[in-house]
Design a protein around this motif. Sequence first.
Motif, PDB file in Angstrom:
ATOM      1  N   GLU A 165       0.866  -1.321  -0.003  1.00 50.12           N
ATOM      2  CA  GLU A 165       0.067  -0.001   0.056  1.00 50.12           C
ATOM      3  C   GLU A 165       0.748   1.433   0.023  1.00 50.12           C
ATOM      4  OE1 GLU A 165      -0.943  -0.256   4.676  1.00 50.12           O
ATOM      5  OE2 GLU A 165      -1.764  -1.795   3.207  1.00 50.12           O
ATOM      6  N   HIS A 166       1.994   1.218   0.532  1.00 52.12           N
ATOM      7  CA  HIS A 166       2.796   2.378   0.696  1.00 52.12           C
ATOM      8  C   HIS A 166       3.426   2.742  -0.793  1.00 52.12           C
ATOM      9  CE1 HIS A 166       2.515   2.699   4.672  1.00 52.12           C
ATOM     10  NE2 HIS A 166       2.882   1.424   4.833  1.00 52.12           N
ATOM     11  N   GLN A 167       3.668   1.672  -1.800  1.00 48.52           N
ATOM     12  CA  GLN A 167       4.142   1.692  -2.895  1.00 48.52           C
ATOM     13  C   GLN A 167       3.130   2.070  -4.014  1.00 48.52           C
ATOM     14  OE1 GLN A 167       6.287  -2.257  -3.065  1.00 48.52           O
ATOM     15  NE2 GLN A 167       8.120  -1.417  -2.214  1.00 48.52           N
ATOM     16  N   ARG A 168       2.056   1.718  -3.781  1.00 44.87           N
ATOM     17  CA  ARG A 168       1.064   1.735  -4.916  1.00 44.87           C
ATOM     18  C   ARG A 168       0.746   3.049  -5.226  1.00 44.87           C
ATOM     19  NH1 ARG A 168      -2.410  -2.364  -5.051  1.00 44.87           N
ATOM     20  NH2 ARG A 168      -1.877  -2.832  -3.007  1.00 44.87           N
ATOM     21  N   PRO A 169       0.871   4.298  -4.588  1.00 45.70           N
ATOM     22  CA  PRO A 169       0.636   5.551  -5.265  1.00 45.70           C
ATOM     23  C   PRO A 169       1.578   5.926  -6.193  1.00 45.70           C
ATOM     24  CG  PRO A 169       0.052   5.859  -2.930  1.00 45.70           C
ATOM     25  CD  PRO A 169       0.788   4.433  -3.279  1.00 45.70           C
ATOM     26  N   GLY A 170       3.005   5.358  -6.030  1.00 47.10           N
ATOM     27  CA  GLY A 170       4.094   5.702  -6.673  1.00 47.10           C
ATOM     28  C   GLY A 170       3.848   4.909  -8.241  1.00 47.10           C
ATOM     29  N   THR A 171       3.577   3.733  -8.076  1.00 47.06           N
ATOM     30  CA  THR A 171       3.442   2.932  -9.398  1.00 47.06           C
ATOM     31  C   THR A 171       2.278   3.295 -10.231  1.00 47.06           C
ATOM     32  OG1 THR A 171       1.963   1.293  -8.276  1.00 47.06           O
ATOM     33  CG2 THR A 171       4.342   0.661  -8.418  1.00 47.06           C
ATOM     34  N   VAL A 172       1.226   3.838  -9.375  1.00 49.53           N
ATOM     35  CA  VAL A 172       0.053   4.466 -10.159  1.00 49.53           C
ATOM     36  C   VAL A 172       0.572   5.707 -10.995  1.00 49.53           C
ATOM     37  CG1 VAL A 172      -2.032   5.506 -10.252  1.00 49.53           C
ATOM     38  CG2 VAL A 172      -1.684   3.524  -8.828  1.00 49.53           C
ATOM     39  N   ILE A 173       1.382   6.546 -10.373  1.00 50.66           N
ATOM     40  CA  ILE A 173       1.926   7.457 -11.146  1.00 50.66           C
ATOM     41  C   ILE A 173       2.795   7.317 -12.181  1.00 50.66           C
ATOM     42  CG2 ILE A 173       3.343   9.608 -10.874  1.00 50.66           C
ATOM     43  CD1 ILE A 173       2.108  10.103  -7.972  1.00 50.66           C
ATOM     44  N   ILE A 174       3.781   6.208 -11.759  1.00 45.96           N
ATOM     45  CA  ILE A 174       4.571   5.677 -12.993  1.00 45.96           C
ATOM     46  C   ILE A 174       3.642   5.199 -14.088  1.00 45.96           C
ATOM     47  CG2 ILE A 174       6.096   4.335 -13.647  1.00 45.96           C
ATOM     48  CD1 ILE A 174       7.543   4.762 -10.782  1.00 45.96           C
ATOM     49  N   ARG A 222       0.591   4.744 -19.734  1.00 46.59           N
ATOM     50  CA  ARG A 222      -1.066   4.781 -20.167  1.00 46.59           C
ATOM     51  C   ARG A 222      -0.726   4.877 -21.716  1.00 46.59           C
ATOM     52  NH1 ARG A 222      -5.992   5.226 -18.351  1.00 46.59           N
ATOM     53  NH2 ARG A 222      -5.405   5.270 -16.119  1.00 46.59           N
ATOM     54  N   ILE A 223       0.160   5.952 -22.205  1.00 42.33           N
ATOM     55  CA  ILE A 223      -0.291   6.158 -23.749  1.00 42.33           C
ATOM     56  C   ILE A 223       0.278   5.073 -24.478  1.00 42.33           C
ATOM     57  CG2 ILE A 223       0.902   7.648 -25.468  1.00 42.33           C
ATOM     58  CD1 ILE A 223       0.831   9.914 -23.216  1.00 42.33           C
ATOM     59  N   PRO A 224       1.392   4.253 -24.273  1.00 40.47           N
ATOM     60  CA  PRO A 224       1.715   3.237 -24.979  1.00 40.47           C
ATOM     61  C   PRO A 224       0.819   2.004 -24.911  1.00 40.47           C
ATOM     62  CG  PRO A 224       3.683   3.800 -23.585  1.00 40.47           C
ATOM     63  CD  PRO A 224       2.531   4.414 -23.218  1.00 40.47           C
ATOM     64  N   VAL A 225      -0.030   1.904 -23.637  1.00 35.89           N
ATOM     65  CA  VAL A 225      -1.173   0.976 -23.522  1.00 35.89           C
ATOM     66  C   VAL A 225      -2.416   1.497 -24.625  1.00 35.89           C
ATOM     67  CG1 VAL A 225      -2.974   0.072 -22.062  1.00 35.89           C
ATOM     68  CG2 VAL A 225      -0.568   0.006 -21.386  1.00 35.89           C
ATOM     69  N   THR A 226      -2.511   2.795 -24.652  1.00 34.95           N
ATOM     70  CA  THR A 226      -3.780   3.131 -25.477  1.00 34.95           C
ATOM     71  C   THR A 226      -3.291   2.951 -27.054  1.00 34.95           C
ATOM     72  OG1 THR A 226      -4.055   4.887 -23.658  1.00 34.95           O
ATOM     73  CG2 THR A 226      -4.770   5.180 -25.925  1.00 34.95           C
ATOM     74  N   VAL A 227      -2.023   3.396 -27.331  1.00 33.59           N
ATOM     75  CA  VAL A 227      -1.453   3.007 -28.638  1.00 33.59           C
ATOM     76  C   VAL A 227      -1.761   1.650 -29.279  1.00 33.59           C
ATOM     77  CG1 VAL A 227       0.383   3.187 -30.212  1.00 33.59           C
ATOM     78  CG2 VAL A 227       0.001   5.110 -28.917  1.00 33.59           C
ATOM     79  N   ARG A 259      -6.703  -0.339 -13.204  1.00 39.11           N
ATOM     80  CA  ARG A 259      -7.324  -1.192 -12.192  1.00 39.11           C
ATOM     81  C   ARG A 259      -6.639  -2.211 -11.481  1.00 39.11           C
ATOM     82  NH1 ARG A 259     -12.808  -2.009 -13.792  1.00 39.11           N
ATOM     83  NH2 ARG A 259     -12.688   0.447 -13.806  1.00 39.11           N
ATOM     84  N   TRP A 260      -6.089  -2.865 -12.236  1.00 36.45           N
ATOM     85  CA  TRP A 260      -5.297  -4.181 -12.057  1.00 36.45           C
ATOM     86  C   TRP A 260      -4.008  -3.741 -11.001  1.00 36.45           C
ATOM     87  CZ3 TRP A 260      -4.915  -6.705 -17.330  1.00 36.45           C
ATOM     88  CH2 TRP A 260      -6.179  -7.492 -17.670  1.00 36.45           C
ATOM     89  N   MET A 261      -3.324  -2.489 -11.493  1.00 33.60           N
ATOM     90  CA  MET A 261      -2.349  -2.024 -10.802  1.00 33.60           C
ATOM     91  C   MET A 261      -2.599  -1.536  -9.381  1.00 33.60           C
ATOM     92  SD  MET A 261       0.154  -0.453 -13.677  1.00 33.60           S
ATOM     93  CE  MET A 261       1.343  -0.324 -12.552  1.00 33.60           C
ATOM     94  N   GLY A 262      -4.058  -1.424  -9.268  1.00 30.32           N
ATOM     95  CA  GLY A 262      -4.624  -0.779  -7.793  1.00 30.32           C
ATOM     96  C   GLY A 262      -5.098   0.766  -7.933  1.00 30.32           C
ATOM     97  N   ALA A 263      -4.997   1.320  -9.153  1.00 28.91           N
ATOM     98  CA  ALA A 263      -5.360   2.662  -9.211  1.00 28.91           C
ATOM     99  C   ALA A 263      -6.822   2.700  -9.279  1.00 28.91           C
ATOM    100  CB  ALA A 263      -4.986   3.174 -10.419  1.00 28.91           C
ATOM    101  N   ASP A 264      -7.407   3.890  -8.901  1.00 31.47           N
ATOM    102  CA  ASP A 264      -8.729   4.219  -8.988  1.00 31.47           C
ATOM    103  C   ASP A 264      -8.998   4.876 -10.488  1.00 31.47           C
ATOM    104  OD1 ASP A 264     -11.432   4.749  -8.505  1.00 31.47           O
ATOM    105  OD2 ASP A 264     -11.402   6.448  -7.452  1.00 31.47           O
ATOM    106  N   ALA A 265      -9.534   3.841 -11.243  1.00 34.21           N
ATOM    107  CA  ALA A 265      -9.341   4.157 -12.697  1.00 34.21           C
ATOM    108  C   ALA A 265     -10.638   5.085 -13.295  1.00 34.21           C
ATOM    109  CB  ALA A 265      -9.799   2.965 -13.338  1.00 34.21           C
ATOM    110  N   ASP A 266     -11.538   5.579 -12.393  1.00 40.64           N
ATOM    111  CA  ASP A 266     -12.324   6.777 -12.460  1.00 40.64           C
ATOM    112  C   ASP A 266     -11.872   8.091 -12.350  1.00 40.64           C
ATOM    113  OD1 ASP A 266     -14.028   4.819 -13.891  1.00 40.64           O
ATOM    114  OD2 ASP A 266     -15.151   4.578 -11.858  1.00 40.64           O
ATOM    115  N   VAL A 267     -10.844   8.027 -11.655  1.00 42.88           N
ATOM    116  CA  VAL A 267     -10.449   9.556 -11.277  1.00 42.88           C
ATOM    117  C   VAL A 267      -9.540  10.082 -12.430  1.00 42.88           C
ATOM    118  CG1 VAL A 267      -8.589  10.751  -9.775  1.00 42.88           C
ATOM    119  CG2 VAL A 267     -10.098   8.735  -8.675  1.00 42.88           C
ATOM    120  N   GLY A 268      -9.934  11.410 -12.730  1.00 41.39           N
ATOM    121  CA  GLY A 268      -9.374  11.958 -13.764  1.00 41.39           C
ATOM    122  C   GLY A 268      -9.903  11.673 -15.257  1.00 41.39           C
ATOM    123  N   GLN A 269     -11.002  10.888 -15.369  1.00 47.46           N
ATOM    124  CA  GLN A 269     -11.518  10.570 -16.485  1.00 47.46           C
ATOM    125  C   GLN A 269     -12.710  11.400 -16.642  1.00 47.46           C
ATOM    126  OE1 GLN A 269     -10.243   8.143 -18.616  1.00 47.46           O
ATOM    127  NE2 GLN A 269      -8.625   7.677 -17.063  1.00 47.46           N
TER     128      GLN A 269
END
Length: 169
Positions: free
Chosen positions: A9-18, A24-29, A100-110
Amino acid sequence: MDGQELINEHQRPGTVIIFNLFLRIPVTVFGFLLWLQLLHIGFVLMSWSFYPAMLSATSDGGPGAFGAVAMLVIAAWLHWHLVKHSLEMCVRTMPRQIARWMGADADVGQAPDGASHMLAGLIERVAGGQQGLRQSGKKPAEKPTGGATSGEAGGSVSGGGAGAAAGAA
């Protein structure tokens, strides 16, 4: 790490930012390229299935003017939905699901989801208005029933203009 999870849980915000910065852009492409492949496959399947079925459904003399327009509208509707749903699945849903698999709240910022977001807001407003009326103790306004000026069916009509006014005087 205690061996139970790869990212705690302490590393999760950092991995979400990364993820949001770099992946996100390469996954979208990648989703866009996948969408192009799925679209090609869908159009090939349409040409193998829908068009022969459309031709066999018409008589030997041809579909006629109305049948040709109807089949064109049906084919356009099928192509539109194939494009719309496959694009949403590959380009919009896939990056959200990976986040979402990485633990991010996917709806934030959408951006809100159009009609469903509007419907949810409308339901919330109506439910909130009813809740406010219950708390204040007021009853919702009722529709007038009957009467000469209500304009509703069943109202009574009395008198008749200037003659009635002169007779009353």
